[in-house]
Design a protein around this motif. Sequence first.
Motif, short mmCIF file in Angstrom:
data_model
loop_
_atom_site.label_atom_id
_atom_site.label_comp_id
_atom_site.label_asym_id
_atom_site.label_seq_id
_atom_site.Cartn_x
_atom_site.Cartn_y
_atom_site.Cartn_z
N SER A 1 0.83 -1.21 0.00
CA SER A 1 0.00 0.00 0.00
C SER A 1 0.87 1.26 0.00
CB SER A 1 -0.99 0.00 1.16
OG SER A 1 -0.36 -0.34 2.36
N HIS A 2 2.12 1.13 0.41
CA HIS A 2 2.97 2.32 0.36
C HIS A 2 3.49 2.56 -1.06
CE1 HIS A 2 7.12 0.88 -0.06
NE2 HIS A 2 7.58 2.09 0.18
N LEU A 3 3.46 1.49 -1.88
CA LEU A 3 3.87 1.68 -3.27
C LEU A 3 2.85 2.49 -4.05
CD1 LEU A 3 5.26 -1.86 -4.19
CD2 LEU A 3 6.55 0.22 -3.64
N LEU A 4 1.59 2.31 -3.65
CA LEU A 4 0.48 2.95 -4.37
C LEU A 4 0.48 4.46 -4.09
CD1 LEU A 4 -1.46 1.16 -5.96
CD2 LEU A 4 -3.13 1.52 -4.13
N HIS A 5 0.17 5.24 -5.14
CA HIS A 5 0.08 6.69 -4.90
C HIS A 5 -1.16 6.98 -4.06
CE1 HIS A 5 -0.06 10.96 -5.33
NE2 HIS A 5 1.13 10.94 -5.92
N MET B 1 -0.34 3.62 3.90
CA MET B 1 -0.84 4.87 3.31
C MET B 1 -0.03 6.05 3.81
SD MET B 1 -4.93 4.41 3.54
CE MET B 1 -5.77 3.02 2.84
N ILE B 2 0.26 6.06 5.14
CA ILE B 2 1.05 7.18 5.69
C ILE B 2 2.39 7.24 4.96
CG2 ILE B 2 2.25 8.02 7.75
CD1 ILE B 2 -0.05 6.78 9.40
N PHE C 1 -5.35 -3.95 9.20
CA PHE C 1 -5.78 -2.60 8.86
C PHE C 1 -4.80 -1.55 9.36
CE2 PHE C 1 -9.80 -4.71 7.93
CZ PHE C 1 -10.13 -4.08 6.74
N THR C 2 -4.18 -1.84 10.53
CA THR C 2 -3.16 -0.91 11.01
C THR C 2 -2.01 -0.86 10.02
OG1 THR C 2 -3.76 -1.54 13.26
CG2 THR C 2 -1.73 -0.30 12.99
N CYS C 3 -1.64 -2.01 9.47
CA CYS C 3 -0.55 -2.06 8.50
C CYS C 3 -0.91 -1.28 7.24
CB CYS C 3 -0.22 -3.50 8.14
SG CYS C 3 0.76 -4.31 9.41
N ILE C 4 -2.17 -1.43 6.82
CA ILE C 4 -2.59 -0.66 5.65
C ILE C 4 -2.48 0.84 5.94
CG2 ILE C 4 -4.58 -0.09 4.18
CD1 ILE C 4 -5.38 -3.05 4.42
#
Lengths: 719, 380
Positions: free
Chosen positions: B70-74, B366-367, B359-362
């Motif tokens: 999810s950090h790869l995603l813009h 995102m952060i 969900f915390t990891c997601i």
Amino acid sequence: MDIKNEVLYRVYGLLFGIFVPISIVLLYKTIYISAWEGQRWRDEGASAYIKPHKVEAERGNIMADDGSLLATSIPYYNLYFDAVAASDYDFNENLDTLAQCLATHVLTDKTVGGIRQDLMNWRDSTKRYVKLKMRASYAEKEFIQSFPLFRKGQFRSGLIVQRNSERKRPFGIAARRTIGYVRDGAVPVGLEGYFNETLGGTTGTQMMLALDKANDIWIPLDDLTKVEPKSGDDIVTTLDINLQDIVENELYKAVNYHDAEWGTAVLMEVKTGKVRALANLGRIEYNEETKWYEDYNYAVGRGIEPGSTFKLATIMALLEDGYIDLNDSIDIERGQTTFYEEKMEDSSPFSFKIDSTSIKRAFEISSNVGMAKLVTQYYAEKNAANDNIGAAKFIKRLKEFNLHIPTGVEIGGEANPYIKEAYSEEDQWSGTTLPWMSIGYELKLSPLQLLTFFNAVANDGVMVKPHLVTEVQRYGETVDLFRPTILNKRIASTGTIEKAQELLEAVVTNGTAYKLKSKRFNFAGKTGTAQVNYRRSSRGTRVGGYQASFAGYFPAEDPVYSCIVVINKPKQNGIYGSEVAGPVFKRIAEKCYTSKLEMHRPINDRPLKILASNELPIKSIGEKTDMKYILDYLDVEYFGNPGTDLTVLDLEGDSLMMNQRSIPADRMPSVVGLGLRDALFVLENKGLKVEVDGYGKVARQSLRAGTVIQGQTVKLTMQ
Amino acid sequence: MSTIAARIYAELQGDKAIWAVLALLTVFSVLAVYSSTGTLAYRVKGGDTEAYLFKHGMILVGGLLLAYLSHLLHYKKYANAAPYLLALSIPLLMYTIGFGPEINEAKRWIQIPFVGITFQSSAFASIALVIYVARAISSKQDYIKDFQSAFIPIIVPILIVCGLIAPADLSTAAVLFFTCIFMMFIGRVALQYIFLLLFLGIALFSMLIALGEFFPETIRVKTWISRVIEFTSDPDGVYQVRQAKIAIANGEFFGLGPGNSIQRNFLPSPYSDFIYAIICEEYGVIGGIVVIGLYLLLMFRVTRLVTKSPKAFGAMLAIGLAVSMVLQAFFNIAVSVNLIPVTGLTLPMISMGGTSILFTCISFGMILSVSKYIESVANE
């Protein structure tokens, strides 16, 4: 204010106005609890209430030789209820069904409603240790643990299960002292004591929580620190339940009939030293009633003056030293004489009419005077320094018979034999010591030690150690095996042993025990009637009581069992070894004889002659020496003695002919009728590959006999 | 080793300090869960603590993978998805209230058909709402102080989602509600409106209590009341809290050492609600300082993102996610040290529990995505 700054003010305000202060408060509170309030919480905390406790390992079983349990640990469970442990939800949800289950199966004297009310009351008054069921069996415990609420486990339901175990002896008092016990504050007794480490296993540890420190109530906690105890190993004893029962019964009848102080009887296997039965009965006055009970292991722990049974050792010493022969004559002075002004009398009525007789006869009728005169005559010379003459030599002989060493039987507290050192002042050696020693006084042996000696005579001079344990087992697998141990390979020369056996047989056929003769089988032994609590003087001996004994073995020709019976202070119906102890021996022997098939000489102890048998191989081919061995063993006549190793047995007319077996080198032989081993040997040596199907003997071969061999594969069908 | 570490380091974009926070929280999670599942393992699996460790480890690995992906995603992609996610979360929450299985006495879960996996719909809804609110705030920045066109569209979803979560899980709803308020505060919403929202929230809460009279099965008013009464009546705390305090006290300054917790035997759910106490017991006050410090560090790093790009949706998203995470952590710790009544909130990233960790990891992902882009912009 521009937008950017407004956002910045706000976000920093949030960070430093809310999040940092909250962090500080949380940390402060953590430190406050840990440091300022710390001691108080730690005191309230479980660490003060949790301690490692020992978990006793399951104790191993003690088994009879056939595996029946002589002593075993039966677990039982005490179930308590911690009414506070369950959550409100769980408690209320399960209250009705739990009450129903308890009323139906556990607290059956109460109604469902009553129990429901109880459960609620206990919870309201925060009862944490209510007794539910004491001494529940494993099955009951499992069942109760399946009740609603309880099935949620200790922590969520509050059902506390405490495991205990108790030692049970399924055969009651049978061999009670021999099996023994281990108790706190008591000297360990018997096999339980001797094998305590083996049986005990390794204690484990488990954290326990104190529910109520004042009353020392602890419940187990299941967690990672639990060290499981390692169960003890089982021991298999030599005891035979049936023989033990016989011996104990007969002994009981005798002590009861003669109103004796105590009695003991030991039955031992001659060749191996296996103690097959060991009974002790001591008198107990209880509520003005007399009873006999296994209160002490007299056979092992009690040193007694054996009396006349010891004459066997005396006469064997004389024989071994070559001083006498059985037919030499001896003047027994009508059964009365004095040594150093102390009077010695024979107790047997046979002696009163006899002046001179053979030594054999003197032994048969158990003449005290005869034995005492012989030793004083031959071991008279006093020289303590030289143990090749005099009393020192006699003592040396007794030591060669191993009479001064404990047997080492696996029971704690074996009595040490007491044999005086020659002329020893410390042992109060006097002029009368030697004559009285010769008839079994001024020395002490336990009944088992005496039996071990008699057993050695029965076993043609080989003294085996009496033993009670043959095996240590773990989950039914043998861990340790105890083989028979030889204490002394030869206690005396073959000649002496044979004469001793002859004497013991004569005691039964013609001597003091002639009344005990059995029609069915012969046995051999020696009676003893010892005085106890006596005081010797010139006028004779004042006697406080007698001790009747009989030691011997049976059957006389090929001894299987040796046995000793000692009955202390019989008060009625006779005092003599031949009338008190002898009959017990005889009845034990007779019952053993009837119950033990292996003691009967088989009608046919050789294989039956082979007359006709379809099991005979069609054709017997084999190695010559093997063939001869088998034929000789089967007692089959045959002719011929070929020069080759490989032979064939052919039927010629009505007799067997052993012929030379030769196989042409490059031709397929016939292997029909051979066993697989022989067939493979023959064929593979010829370079054939062999495939085998079925089992038995070769019924068919895929290559016809006579075929030229070129490394083919031959298929053998076995049947 | 160093090359692998270097490669991982190179692979991870965005704020390395936030990555470090995530990694350290994961380490704490493994240690504390392994220690505290002892009794659970004995009760349920006959002593097989490794089974729980394995399961938990798998969840953590999966979570870290999710964070990475999810950090790869813009992050702008999340903004686009926000309305749909929110639209999906509302029926999910309704379904949960109506048909969700009751686990631990509350209906907070839905079971995914056929797979049999349960997850807490509120966790999903929380993230959806935070993304939505962040997007709304950032897109309405020009007229953000307006009531009709800015305030109302933002608060309606907040009230709906929180109102749907609250009946079964009041504390999660509260965390979410406060998160939204803080986001609006940062997003320059007028203070009077924020107080109005607070007032609306209280009104909604009162309404729920009133409704609870008629739907006691759905709305857990009784539990709320009893917890508050328990909290106020005994200054030392209820049984669990006292056990938690004993745990914290046992740890003293340096702790009893890994795996040596005693209180795990007495604390109900030591692996979730009271894991902070177990950490303090095994690692002492030091352990407590580190845990609180890590959450605070996250707040600092995210605040730094906001200062770099104050108006952007990304900053608003990052701060919203971080606030929701850290608030929840603080709520959880506050229960263990007896500052607030027992709530049932877990310690994010540390407590055992699949939904929460995933969900915390997601959120972390995102952060980090935001930080990645903000930093690249700043570098240019």
